[in-house]
Design an enzyme around this catalytic site. Structure first.
Site, PDB file in Angstrom:
ATOM      1  CG  HIS A  19       6.207   2.190  -6.799  1.00 42.11           C
ATOM      2  ND1 HIS A  19       5.285   2.223  -7.810  1.00 42.11           N
ATOM      3  CD2 HIS A  19       5.516   2.415  -5.657  1.00 42.11           C
ATOM      4  CE1 HIS A  19       4.082   2.450  -7.298  1.00 42.11           C
ATOM      5  NE2 HIS A  19       4.200   2.578  -5.992  1.00 42.11           N
ATOM      6  CE  LYS A  43      -4.562   2.969  -3.414  1.00 45.08           C
ATOM      7  NZ  LYS A  43      -3.100   2.934  -3.571  1.00 45.08           N
ATOM      8  NE  ARG A  96       3.861   9.475  -2.642  1.00 43.96           N
ATOM      9  CZ  ARG A  96       2.834   8.935  -3.269  1.00 43.96           C
ATOM     10  NH1 ARG A  96       2.842   8.894  -4.572  1.00 43.96           N
ATOM     11  NH2 ARG A  96       1.800   8.460  -2.613  1.00 43.96           N
ATOM     12  CB  SER A 133       0.145   4.186  -8.981  1.00 42.76           C
ATOM     13  OG  SER A 133       1.371   3.564  -8.733  1.00 42.76           O
TER      14      SER A 133
HETATM   15  O1  PNS Z   1       0.206   0.859  -2.861  1.00 40.25           O
HETATM   16  P1  PNS Z   1      -0.912   0.842  -1.839  1.00 40.25           P
HETATM   17  O2  PNS Z   1      -2.256   0.607  -2.498  1.00 40.25           O
HETATM   18  O3  PNS Z   1      -0.907   2.056  -0.975  1.00 40.25           O
HETATM   19  O4  PNS Z   1      -0.615  -0.416  -0.886  1.00 40.25           O
HETATM   20  C1  PNS Z   1      -1.472  -0.719   0.205  1.00 40.25           C
HETATM   21  C2  PNS Z   1      -1.324  -2.188   0.598  1.00 40.25           C
HETATM   22  C3  PNS Z   1      -1.652  -3.092  -0.578  1.00 40.25           C
HETATM   23  C4  PNS Z   1       0.097  -2.451   1.055  1.00 40.25           C
HETATM   24  C5  PNS Z   1      -2.330  -2.455   1.764  1.00 40.25           C
HETATM   25  O5  PNS Z   1      -3.637  -2.205   1.306  1.00 40.25           O
HETATM   26  C6  PNS Z   1      -2.262  -3.872   2.304  1.00 40.25           C
HETATM   27  O6  PNS Z   1      -1.371  -4.168   3.072  1.00 40.25           O
HETATM   28  N1  PNS Z   1      -3.200  -4.753   1.866  1.00 40.25           N
HETATM   29  C7  PNS Z   1      -3.214  -6.150   2.240  1.00 40.25           C
HETATM   30  C8  PNS Z   1      -4.351  -6.477   3.216  1.00 40.25           C
HETATM   31  C9  PNS Z   1      -3.905  -6.246   4.650  1.00 40.25           C
HETATM   32  O7  PNS Z   1      -2.973  -6.847   5.151  1.00 40.25           O
HETATM   33  N2  PNS Z   1      -4.603  -5.321   5.299  1.00 40.25           N
HETATM   34  C10 PNS Z   1      -4.301  -4.948   6.670  1.00 40.25           C
HETATM   35  C11 PNS Z   1      -3.120  -3.989   6.732  1.00 40.25           C
HETATM   36  S1  PNS Z   1      -3.570  -2.533   7.472  1.00 40.25           S
END
Ligand code: PNS
Length: 165
Positions: A19, A43, A96, A133
Protein backbone atom coordinates in the site's frame (compact mmCIF):
# COMPACT_ATOMS: atom_id res chain seq x y z
CA UNK A 1 -13.91 16.89 -11.39
CA UNK A 2 -10.22 17.70 -11.16
CA UNK A 3 -7.80 15.23 -12.75
CA UNK A 4 -4.95 16.58 -10.56
CA UNK A 5 -6.75 15.32 -7.43
CA UNK A 6 -6.77 11.56 -6.81
CA UNK A 7 -8.10 9.10 -4.26
CA UNK A 8 -6.34 5.87 -3.23
CA UNK A 9 -9.16 3.85 -1.63
CA UNK A 10 -8.86 0.54 0.15
CA UNK A 11 -9.71 -1.53 3.17
CA UNK A 12 -6.15 -1.16 4.56
CA UNK A 13 -6.88 -3.96 7.03
CA UNK A 14 -4.01 -3.59 7.88
CA UNK A 15 -1.87 -1.21 5.76
CA UNK A 16 1.03 -3.05 4.08
CA UNK A 17 4.33 -2.06 2.46
CA UNK A 18 2.59 -2.66 -0.89
CA UNK A 19 0.00 0.00 0.00
CA UNK A 20 2.72 2.46 0.99
CA UNK A 21 4.54 1.84 -2.28
CA UNK A 22 1.40 2.69 -4.29
CA UNK A 23 0.68 5.72 -2.09
CA UNK A 24 4.19 7.14 -2.52
CA UNK A 25 4.08 6.67 -6.31
CA UNK A 26 0.65 8.27 -6.54
CA UNK A 27 1.71 11.17 -4.29
CA UNK A 28 4.38 12.03 -6.85
CA UNK A 29 1.87 11.97 -9.72
CA UNK A 30 -0.97 14.11 -8.33
CA UNK A 31 -1.21 17.56 -6.74
CA UNK A 32 -3.49 16.30 -3.97
CA UNK A 33 -3.87 12.69 -2.86
CA UNK A 34 -6.62 11.39 -0.60
CA UNK A 35 -5.78 8.04 0.98
CA UNK A 36 -9.13 6.70 2.07
CA UNK A 37 -10.01 3.84 4.39
CA UNK A 38 -13.27 2.52 2.97
CA UNK A 39 -15.64 -0.06 4.36
CA UNK A 40 -15.75 -3.01 1.96
CA UNK A 41 -19.20 -4.58 2.32
CA UNK A 42 -17.82 -7.83 0.89
CA UNK A 43 -15.17 -8.41 3.57
CA UNK A 44 -15.24 -9.15 7.28
CA UNK A 45 -12.79 -6.72 8.86
CA UNK A 46 -10.08 -7.56 11.41
CA UNK A 47 -9.55 -3.97 12.61
CA UNK A 48 -12.10 -1.19 13.20
CA UNK A 49 -11.93 1.64 10.66
CA UNK A 50 -10.60 4.12 13.25
CA UNK A 51 -7.68 1.78 14.02
CA UNK A 52 -6.85 1.31 10.33
CA UNK A 53 -6.98 5.09 9.84
CA UNK A 54 -4.60 5.66 12.73
CA UNK A 55 -2.13 2.99 11.50
CA UNK A 56 -2.27 4.44 7.99
CA UNK A 57 -1.62 7.99 9.22
CA UNK A 58 1.31 6.81 11.33
CA UNK A 59 2.72 4.65 8.50
CA UNK A 60 2.60 7.52 6.01
CA UNK A 61 4.25 9.84 8.57
CA UNK A 62 6.90 7.26 9.39
CA UNK A 63 7.69 6.72 5.68
CA UNK A 64 8.12 10.46 5.09
CA UNK A 65 6.09 10.38 1.90
CA UNK A 66 6.46 13.56 -0.16
CA UNK A 67 3.48 15.40 -1.55
CA UNK A 68 0.10 16.67 -0.43
CA UNK A 69 -1.40 13.58 1.20
CA UNK A 70 -4.69 13.65 3.11
CA UNK A 71 -5.74 10.54 5.05
CA UNK A 72 -9.40 9.92 5.73
CA UNK A 73 -12.12 7.33 6.06
CA UNK A 74 -15.46 6.78 4.38
CA UNK A 75 -18.31 4.55 5.45
CA UNK A 76 -21.23 6.73 4.37
CA UNK A 77 -21.92 5.18 0.98
CA UNK A 78 -20.36 5.05 -2.44
CA UNK A 79 -16.68 5.78 -2.92
CA UNK A 80 -17.55 8.09 -5.81
CA UNK A 81 -19.63 10.27 -3.45
CA UNK A 82 -16.46 10.98 -1.48
CA UNK A 83 -14.55 11.62 -4.74
CA UNK A 84 -17.23 14.12 -5.80
CA UNK A 85 -17.08 15.85 -2.39
CA UNK A 86 -13.33 16.48 -2.73
CA UNK A 87 -13.50 17.13 -6.51
CA UNK A 88 -11.22 14.15 -7.30
CA UNK A 89 -11.18 13.06 -10.92
CA UNK A 90 -9.07 9.93 -10.48
CA UNK A 91 -9.06 6.74 -8.41
CA UNK A 92 -5.69 5.00 -8.03
CA UNK A 93 -5.35 1.27 -7.39
CA UNK A 94 -2.32 -1.02 -7.16
CA UNK A 95 -2.27 -4.04 -9.46
CA UNK A 96 -0.10 -7.00 -8.44
CA UNK A 97 -1.36 -9.69 -10.78
CA UNK A 98 -4.05 -10.83 -13.21
CA UNK A 99 -6.17 -11.65 -10.18
CA UNK A 100 -6.14 -7.97 -9.21
CA UNK A 101 -6.98 -6.95 -12.78
CA UNK A 102 -10.01 -9.24 -12.70
CA UNK A 103 -11.09 -7.92 -9.28
CA UNK A 104 -10.51 -4.23 -10.02
CA UNK A 105 -11.79 -3.96 -13.60
CA UNK A 106 -15.52 -4.28 -12.84
CA UNK A 107 -15.20 -1.72 -10.02
CA UNK A 108 -13.39 0.70 -12.33
CA UNK A 109 -16.12 0.36 -14.96
CA UNK A 110 -18.94 0.72 -12.41
CA UNK A 111 -17.29 3.79 -10.87
CA UNK A 112 -16.92 5.37 -14.30
CA UNK A 113 -20.61 4.78 -15.02
CA UNK A 114 -21.58 6.15 -11.61
CA UNK A 115 -19.51 9.31 -11.66
CA UNK A 116 -17.49 9.64 -14.86
CA UNK A 117 -14.33 9.08 -12.82
CA UNK A 118 -11.23 7.38 -14.23
CA UNK A 119 -9.32 4.61 -12.43
CA UNK A 120 -5.54 4.53 -12.87
CA UNK A 121 -3.69 1.30 -12.10
CA UNK A 122 -0.13 1.42 -10.80
CA UNK A 123 2.27 -1.51 -10.79
CA UNK A 124 3.98 -1.95 -7.43
CA UNK A 125 7.62 -2.68 -6.83
CA UNK A 126 8.05 -6.46 -7.45
CA UNK A 127 9.36 -6.73 -3.88
CA UNK A 128 5.79 -6.13 -2.69
CA UNK A 129 3.95 -8.03 -5.38
CA UNK A 130 3.04 -10.94 -3.13
CA UNK A 131 2.05 -8.90 -0.08
CA UNK A 132 -1.64 -8.72 0.78
CA UNK A 133 -3.56 -7.65 3.85
CA UNK A 134 -5.33 -11.01 3.96
CA UNK A 135 -2.02 -12.91 4.14
CA UNK A 136 -0.75 -10.49 6.80
CA UNK A 137 -3.94 -11.08 8.83
CA UNK A 138 -3.46 -14.83 8.57
CA UNK A 139 0.24 -14.77 9.52
CA UNK A 140 -0.47 -12.40 12.44
CA UNK A 141 -3.39 -14.52 13.70
CA UNK A 142 -1.16 -17.60 13.73
CA UNK A 143 1.64 -15.84 15.59
CA UNK A 144 4.06 -15.35 12.68
CA UNK A 145 6.39 -12.41 12.05
CA UNK A 146 4.73 -9.89 9.74
CA UNK A 147 7.52 -7.30 9.89
CA UNK A 148 8.82 -8.02 6.34
CA UNK A 149 5.39 -7.13 4.91
CA UNK A 150 4.10 -4.14 6.86
CA UNK A 151 5.33 -0.72 8.05
CA UNK A 152 7.12 -0.86 11.46
CA UNK A 153 4.21 0.79 13.28
CA UNK A 154 1.82 -1.87 11.96
CA UNK A 155 4.20 -4.69 12.86
CA UNK A 156 4.49 -3.51 16.44
CA UNK A 157 0.74 -2.96 16.70
CA UNK A 158 0.00 -6.47 15.44
CA UNK A 159 2.65 -7.88 17.73
CA UNK A 160 1.13 -6.29 20.83
CA UNK A 161 -2.03 -4.22 20.42
CA UNK A 162 -4.17 -6.52 18.30
CA UNK A 163 -3.92 -9.61 20.48
CA UNK A 164 -7.20 -8.82 22.13
CA UNK A 165 -9.12 -8.45 18.84
O1 PNS B 1 -8.84 -2.92 -0.30
P1 PNS B 1 -10.12 -3.41 -0.94
O2 PNS B 1 -10.99 -4.16 0.06
O3 PNS B 1 -9.87 -4.21 -2.18
O4 PNS B 1 -10.93 -2.09 -1.38
C1 PNS B 1 -12.18 -2.19 -2.03
C2 PNS B 1 -12.97 -0.89 -1.86
C3 PNS B 1 -13.18 -0.59 -0.38
C4 PNS B 1 -12.21 0.25 -2.50
C5 PNS B 1 -14.35 -1.09 -2.56
O5 PNS B 1 -15.03 -2.16 -1.93
C6 PNS B 1 -15.23 0.14 -2.51
O6 PNS B 1 -15.03 1.04 -3.30
N1 PNS B 1 -16.20 0.18 -1.56
C7 PNS B 1 -17.07 1.32 -1.36
C8 PNS B 1 -18.50 1.06 -1.83
C9 PNS B 1 -18.65 1.39 -3.31
O7 PNS B 1 -18.45 2.51 -3.74
N2 PNS B 1 -18.98 0.36 -4.07
C10 PNS B 1 -19.14 0.49 -5.51
C11 PNS B 1 -17.79 0.47 -6.22
S1 PNS B 1 -17.71 -0.81 -7.33
Amino acid sequence: MNSRIAVVPGSFDPPTLGHLDVISRAARLYDELHVLVVHNPGKEAMLPIAQRLSLLEQSIGEAGIDGHVIVGSWSMGLLVDYARDVDAGVLVKGIRSQVDVAYESPMAIVNRHLADIETVFLLPDPAHAMVSSSLVRQVAALGGDVSPFVPPVVASFLDTGARGL
